[in-house]
Design an enzyme around this catalytic site. Structure first.
Site, PDB file in Angstrom:
ATOM      1  N   GLY A  12       0.839  -1.206   0.000  1.00 41.18           N
ATOM      2  CA  GLY A  12       0.000   0.000   0.000  1.00 41.18           C
ATOM      3  C   GLY A  12       0.866   1.244   0.000  1.00 41.18           C
ATOM      4  N   ARG A  74       0.345  -4.693  -4.832  1.00 41.37           N
ATOM      5  CA  ARG A  74       0.543  -5.704  -3.783  1.00 41.37           C
ATOM      6  C   ARG A  74       1.003  -7.037  -4.378  1.00 41.37           C
ATOM      7  NH1 ARG A  74      -0.660  -4.032   1.196  1.00 41.37           N
ATOM      8  NH2 ARG A  74      -2.186  -2.376   1.472  1.00 41.37           N
ATOM      9  N   THR A 113       6.430  -6.877   1.938  1.00 39.97           N
ATOM     10  CA  THR A 113       7.593  -6.599   1.076  1.00 39.97           C
ATOM     11  C   THR A 113       8.867  -7.186   1.677  1.00 39.97           C
ATOM     12  OG1 THR A 113       6.510  -4.604   0.308  1.00 39.97           O
ATOM     13  CG2 THR A 113       8.886  -4.740  -0.062  1.00 39.97           C
ATOM     14  N   ASP A 135       0.917   1.616   9.126  1.00 42.36           N
ATOM     15  CA  ASP A 135       0.526   0.753  10.253  1.00 42.36           C
ATOM     16  C   ASP A 135       1.589   0.707  11.362  1.00 42.36           C
ATOM     17  OD1 ASP A 135      -1.563   0.198   8.580  1.00 42.36           O
ATOM     18  OD2 ASP A 135      -0.783  -1.732   7.915  1.00 42.36           O
ATOM     19  N   ARG A 170     -23.946  12.605  21.114  1.00 41.34           N
ATOM     20  CA  ARG A 170     -23.880  11.306  20.437  1.00 41.34           C
ATOM     21  C   ARG A 170     -22.608  10.537  20.799  1.00 41.34           C
ATOM     22  NH1 ARG A 170     -25.382  13.624  14.445  1.00 41.34           N
ATOM     23  NH2 ARG A 170     -27.606  13.157  14.530  1.00 41.34           N
ATOM     24  N   GLU A 230      -9.150  -0.962  12.786  1.00 46.46           N
ATOM     25  CA  GLU A 230      -9.908  -1.811  11.856  1.00 46.46           C
ATOM     26  C   GLU A 230      -9.815  -3.294  12.223  1.00 46.46           C
ATOM     27  OE1 GLU A 230      -8.469  -1.502   7.805  1.00 46.46           O
ATOM     28  OE2 GLU A 230      -6.388  -1.659   8.430  1.00 46.46           O
TER      29      GLU A 230
HETATM   30  O1  F6P Z   1      -0.984  -1.451   5.241  1.00 50.10           O
HETATM   31  C1  F6P Z   1      -1.550  -0.220   5.046  1.00 50.10           C
HETATM   32  C2  F6P Z   1      -3.032  -0.326   4.941  1.00 50.10           C
HETATM   33  O2  F6P Z   1      -3.534   0.966   4.693  1.00 50.10           O
HETATM   34  C3  F6P Z   1      -3.728  -0.962   6.148  1.00 50.10           C
HETATM   35  O3  F6P Z   1      -3.860  -0.066   7.211  1.00 50.10           O
HETATM   36  C4  F6P Z   1      -5.026  -1.403   5.514  1.00 50.10           C
HETATM   37  O4  F6P Z   1      -5.548  -2.501   6.219  1.00 50.10           O
HETATM   38  C5  F6P Z   1      -4.599  -1.833   4.153  1.00 50.10           C
HETATM   39  O5  F6P Z   1      -3.398  -1.148   3.868  1.00 50.10           O
HETATM   40  C6  F6P Z   1      -5.574  -1.539   3.042  1.00 50.10           C
HETATM   41  O6  F6P Z   1      -5.092  -2.178   1.903  1.00 50.10           O
HETATM   42  P1  F6P Z   1      -5.471  -1.862   0.400  1.00 50.10           P
HETATM   43  O7  F6P Z   1      -4.738  -0.638  -0.026  1.00 50.10           O
HETATM   44  O8  F6P Z   1      -4.982  -3.038  -0.354  1.00 50.10           O
HETATM   45  O9  F6P Z   1      -6.952  -1.681   0.350  1.00 50.10           O
END
Ligand code: F6P
Length: 379
Positions: A12, A74, A113, A135, A170, A230
């Site tokens: 990413g 990727r 990578t 991350d 909220r 997430e």
């Molecule tokens: O590794 C970076 C990241 O942005 C993560 O935080 C997220 O889970 C993932 O890549 C999203 O991946 P993609 O760009 O393949 O949708």
């Protein structure tokens, strides 16, 4: 002496990638008089021989740009969809590396990578990597470039959510990226003053979260901000995941295909259940507290745009140190940030490792001290 190096960005995209390309490129060509060739779109460009000249003019004016001028993907060398078919393209990469008469290949990427780079190293290529990802989950480095920028964006979002949550009385649940690691949610949650922070590393009980929010209400605070990573999940899902993952590992070790297949399908079901997790969480909280709840998913906003000063600095430090190491013919390493130093760490050590948030990390302890709820008893 090294005369020619290749460079690619994989995984990413992440703010600071261009600063790193510039750091590598300028140190290599300007300082060490090496030739630098860029490969487009990650490992795919190396397979398909799609290159980009990285001369003085290409490297100029990119320090502050988000994304990557080389493009990324990727794709993995050993499992690449090529000409419509999934295949192992490692030999093609080795051939193209030699055809370009490269002395080294610099791969900029995150955890995936590092693993791919190790495999290429094992094929005899001179590989060196830099750790990038928002991350912040790459092992053996204090930080990865991209994290600081994303941290700033997520913190700014939490700041903005405060005033609207406050005005409407909220709960606002804000989902923050980070894959299986909670660094981004934890850092932004602390910096933005989130009332609840939910991390993948600390599975939560929904009742504990609801009670914390109700206690705020009892104390006169009719709004709450919940920062959820997430990858965060309730205790029940985390336990099921752990159990099934270990069953899969056992089945694979004993080559029991039937049990491995069963375990994979359970894992898929658990992952499927996790889809829209943040939306489900908000509606559970609304039900349990009686407060209106809203969801904000920050998504790719966190990866886009201008890198922060700290990311530009880190990327430049690691990029230039990387070329010093190439000149010394130190290969098969990732250039890690450790304190003020840029340290070569063997890829064999880094690959396959993830840096997760320890439950007793000082950031977690500080958050607990200011009353943040993690959805679980204090550790
Ligand atoms: O590794 C970076 C990241 O942005 C993560 O935080 C997220 O889970 C993932 O890549 C999203 O991946 P993609 O760009 O393949 O949708």
């Amino acid at each position: 002496m090294c005369k020619k190096i290749g460079i690619l960005t994989a995984g990413g995209d992440s703010p600071g990638l261009n600063a790193a390309i510039r750091g590598v490129g300028k140190a290599a060509s300007g300082y060490y008089a090496m030739e630098v060739v860029g490969f487009r779109d990650g490992f795919t460009g190396l397979v398909e021989n799609r290159t980009q000249i990285l001369d003085e003019s290409a490297l100029s004016g990119i320090l502050t740009l988000g994304g990557t001028i080389l493009g990324t993907s990727r794709d993995k060398p050993h499992k690449m969809v090529y000409q419509g078919k999934k295949q192992d393209m490692t030999d093609q990469i080795v051939e193209n590396y030699h055809a370009h008469q490269l002395d080294a290949l610099v791969c900029l990427g995150g955890g995936g990578t590092q693993k791919n780079a190790l495999q290429l190293m094992q094929k005899g290529l001179n590989i060196i990597t830099l750790p990038k990802t928002i991350d912040n989950d790459v092992a053996y480095t204090d930080a990865t470039f991209g994290f600081d920028t994303a941290l700033g964006i997520a913190t700014d979002a939490i700041d903005r959510l405060h005033s609207t949550a406050h005005s409407h009385h909220r709960i606002i649940v804000v989902e923050i990226m980070g894959n299986c690691a909670g660094w981004l949610a934890l850092g932004a949650g602390i910096a933005g003053g989130a009332d609840v922070i939910l991390l993948p590393e600390i599975p939560y009980e929904i009742e504990t979260v609801a009670n914390a929010i109700l206690q705020r209400v009892a104390g006169g605070k009719s709004f709450s901000i919940v920062a959820v990573a997430e990858g965060a999940m309730p205790v029940s899902s985390a336990q099921a995941l752990e159990k099934t993952a270990s069953q899969l590992a056992q089945a694979e070790m004993s080559k029991d295909k039937k049990r491995a297949k069963q375990a994979r399908s359970i894992l898929n079901a658990i992952n499927q259940e996790h889809v829209n997790h943040t939306v489900k969480l908000a509606s559970q909280l609304e039900h349990l507290t009686g407060l209106e709840s809203r969801v904000t998913i920050l998504g790719y906003l966190q990866r886009g745009g201008t890198p922060s000063a700290a990311d530009r600095l880190l990327a430049t430090r690691l990029g230039t140190a990387c070329v010093d190491l190439i000149e010394q013919r130190t290969f098969g390493v990732m250039v890690a940030a450790q304190g003020d130093r840029a340290v070569p760490v063997p890829l064999s050590q880094v690959a396959g490792q993830k840096r997760l948030v320890p439950n007793d990390h000082p950031w977690v302890v500080s958050a607990q001290r200011v009353g943040t709820c993690f959805g679980a008893p204090c550790h």
